[in-house]
Design an enzyme around this catalytic site. Structure first.
Site, mmCIF file in Angstrom:
data_model
loop_
_atom_site.group_PDB
_atom_site.id
_atom_site.type_symbol
_atom_site.label_atom_id
_atom_site.label_comp_id
_atom_site.label_asym_id
_atom_site.label_seq_id
_atom_site.Cartn_x
_atom_site.Cartn_y
_atom_site.Cartn_z
ATOM 1 N N GLU A 1 -9.709 -1.964 5.416
ATOM 2 C CA GLU A 1 -10.372 -1.675 6.685
ATOM 3 C C GLU A 1 -11.617 -2.550 6.874
ATOM 4 O O GLU A 1 -12.121 -3.123 5.895
ATOM 5 C CB GLU A 1 -10.779 -0.196 6.695
ATOM 6 C CG GLU A 1 -9.623 0.774 6.491
ATOM 7 C CD GLU A 1 -8.743 0.942 7.729
ATOM 8 O OE1 GLU A 1 -8.635 0.002 8.539
ATOM 9 O OE2 GLU A 1 -8.152 2.029 7.865
ATOM 10 N N ASP B 1 0.812 -1.216 0.000
ATOM 11 C CA ASP B 1 0.000 0.000 0.000
ATOM 12 C C ASP B 1 0.848 1.268 0.000
ATOM 13 O O ASP B 1 2.057 1.223 0.223
ATOM 14 C CB ASP B 1 -0.964 -0.018 1.202
ATOM 15 C CG ASP B 1 -0.276 -0.405 2.513
ATOM 16 O OD1 ASP B 1 0.971 -0.429 2.555
ATOM 17 O OD2 ASP B 1 -0.979 -0.685 3.490
ATOM 18 N N ASP C 1 -7.379 -2.900 14.078
ATOM 19 C CA ASP C 1 -8.755 -3.285 13.736
ATOM 20 C C ASP C 1 -8.779 -4.507 12.809
ATOM 21 O O ASP C 1 -9.779 -4.816 12.189
ATOM 22 C CB ASP C 1 -9.508 -2.105 13.101
ATOM 23 C CG ASP C 1 -8.847 -1.592 11.827
ATOM 24 O OD1 ASP C 1 -7.871 -2.222 11.350
ATOM 25 O OD2 ASP C 1 -9.305 -0.578 11.285
ATOM 26 N N HIS D 1 -6.959 -5.051 10.055
ATOM 27 C CA HIS D 1 -6.786 -4.863 8.612
ATOM 28 C C HIS D 1 -5.465 -5.431 8.099
ATOM 29 O O HIS D 1 -4.484 -5.529 8.824
ATOM 30 C CB HIS D 1 -6.951 -3.390 8.193
ATOM 31 C CG HIS D 1 -5.897 -2.455 8.675
ATOM 32 N ND1 HIS D 1 -6.183 -1.244 9.273
ATOM 33 C CD2 HIS D 1 -4.543 -2.513 8.622
ATOM 34 C CE1 HIS D 1 -5.062 -0.620 9.561
ATOM 35 N NE2 HIS D 1 -4.045 -1.370 9.181
HETATM 36 C C1 GLP Z 1 -0.588 0.365 8.526
HETATM 37 C C2 GLP Z 1 -0.198 -0.451 7.287
HETATM 38 C C3 GLP Z 1 -0.374 -1.934 7.522
HETATM 39 C C4 GLP Z 1 0.312 -2.329 8.815
HETATM 40 C C5 GLP Z 1 -0.328 -1.583 9.968
HETATM 41 C C6 GLP Z 1 0.245 -1.943 11.321
HETATM 42 O O1 GLP Z 1 -1.962 0.567 8.610
HETATM 43 N N1 GLP Z 1 -0.957 -0.059 6.139
HETATM 44 O O2 GLP Z 1 0.160 -2.649 6.415
HETATM 45 O O3 GLP Z 1 0.225 -3.702 9.003
HETATM 46 O O4 GLP Z 1 -0.140 -0.192 9.742
HETATM 47 O O5 GLP Z 1 1.377 -1.179 11.594
HETATM 48 P P1 GLP Z 1 2.390 -1.459 12.772
HETATM 49 O O6 GLP Z 1 3.243 -2.577 12.318
HETATM 50 O O7 GLP Z 1 3.171 -0.182 12.909
HETATM 51 O O8 GLP Z 1 1.588 -1.788 13.965
#
Ligand code: GLP
Length: 261
Positions: free
Chosen positions: A143, A67, A136, A138
């Site tokens: 989402e 993404d 959440d 995702h």
């Molecule tokens: C963002 C990214 C996800 C990732 C998530 C969790 O929303 N788009 O791909 O998994 O954050 O991030 P973290 O690893 O910092 O908890």
């Protein structure tokens, strides 16, 4: 799903690196799907180390990230392109033109999303997709409420995600409201998925992902449909799993017959 529970973040990153390195060694022209966020930082540090100290070769690798925010230029410090360069690409011998992230500045976003899917197909599909999980539940930026049949698309970020990600920006107002993300169906088409989860804040989401019903309300639960998914979670993230003892039991059993797998 194969579920590996580790004591802490460092061990989670070690185990993840072992898997990714083994795949790169077995197939030097691997198509690797990558994720951003703080969770895979330890994995990327270990890949850089393996390149520096053991000469792990990335020259034939192709990568696709899950993404990217809409509206941030690649040199914006919070863009995912900037993150990937800083944590991985700038420190290994990968060809930058073989590294792909969705283009958050594309003019015709709908068309661009279809093009991204096509680029993945032309590369032969993703061999191994690294994933984190949002609080959440995702995957990427899919989402709650996103169709489990979704493909790469433009999405509006949920308020919780904007809140979570605001820690990286000067203020919440600066967090982009939109992103391009690979869809759940695109993720499920990877030949192997590797989901990493660390910390108590992910425990509820991880329980839903592994043990909950398959539902678009927690898009990571779609991984239950994947024939070759590995989850590596530290104890804090795994703390709400009902079948924790069983997953440990299976891991022990697997190590007994590892030489025959
Ligand atoms: C963002 C990214 C996800 C990732 C998530 C969790 O929303 N788009 O791909 O998994 O954050 O991030 P973290 O690893 O910092 O908890």
């Amino acid at each position: 799903m194969e579920i590996i529970v580790t004591t802490d973040y460092e061990e989670m990153s070690d185990r993840a690196a072992e898997i990714v390195i083994a795949e790169i060694r077995a197939k030097p022209n691997l198509v690797l799907g990558l994720a951003t966020g703080s969770t895979p930082e330890g994995l990327y540090a270990r890949l850089v180390k393996a390149h520096r100290e053991q000469g792990l070769d990335f020259s034939r690798l192709t990568t696709f990230n899950l993404d990217e925010y809409v509206g941030l230029a690649p040199d914006h410090e919070q863009s995912y392109r900037y993150f990937m360069n800083r944590h991985l690409f700038d420190h290994i011998n990968i060809r930058k033109d073989n590294t792909h992230l969705p283009d958050g500045l594309a003019r015709d976003l709908g068309r661009y999303c279809r093009r991204y899917e096509q680029m993945i197909r032309e590369a032969g599909g993703i061999d191994l997709q690294v994933l984190g999980i949002g609080r959440d539940g995702h995957l990427g930026f899919n989402e709650p409420g996103t169709s489990l049949a979704s493909r790469t698309q433009l999405v509006a970020l949920a308020p919780e995600t904007i809140e979570d990600n605001s820690r990286f920006f000067r203020s919440k107002d600066q967090v982009p409201r939109f992103a391009i993300t690979m869809g759940i169906q695109s993720i499920l088409e990877a030949r192997r998925c590797l989901l990493l989860a660390s910390g108590a804040s992910k425990a509820t989401a991880l329980k839903g992902c592994i043990e909950g019903p398959i539902t678009s309300m927690l898009t990571a639960s779609a991984l239950q449909l994947h024939p070759n998914a590995v989850v590596i979670a530290d104890e804090a993230a795994a703390s709400k799993l009902e079948r924790l003892d069983y997953y440990r039991w299976v891991q022990e059993a697997r190590s007994e017959i590892a030489h025959r797998l």
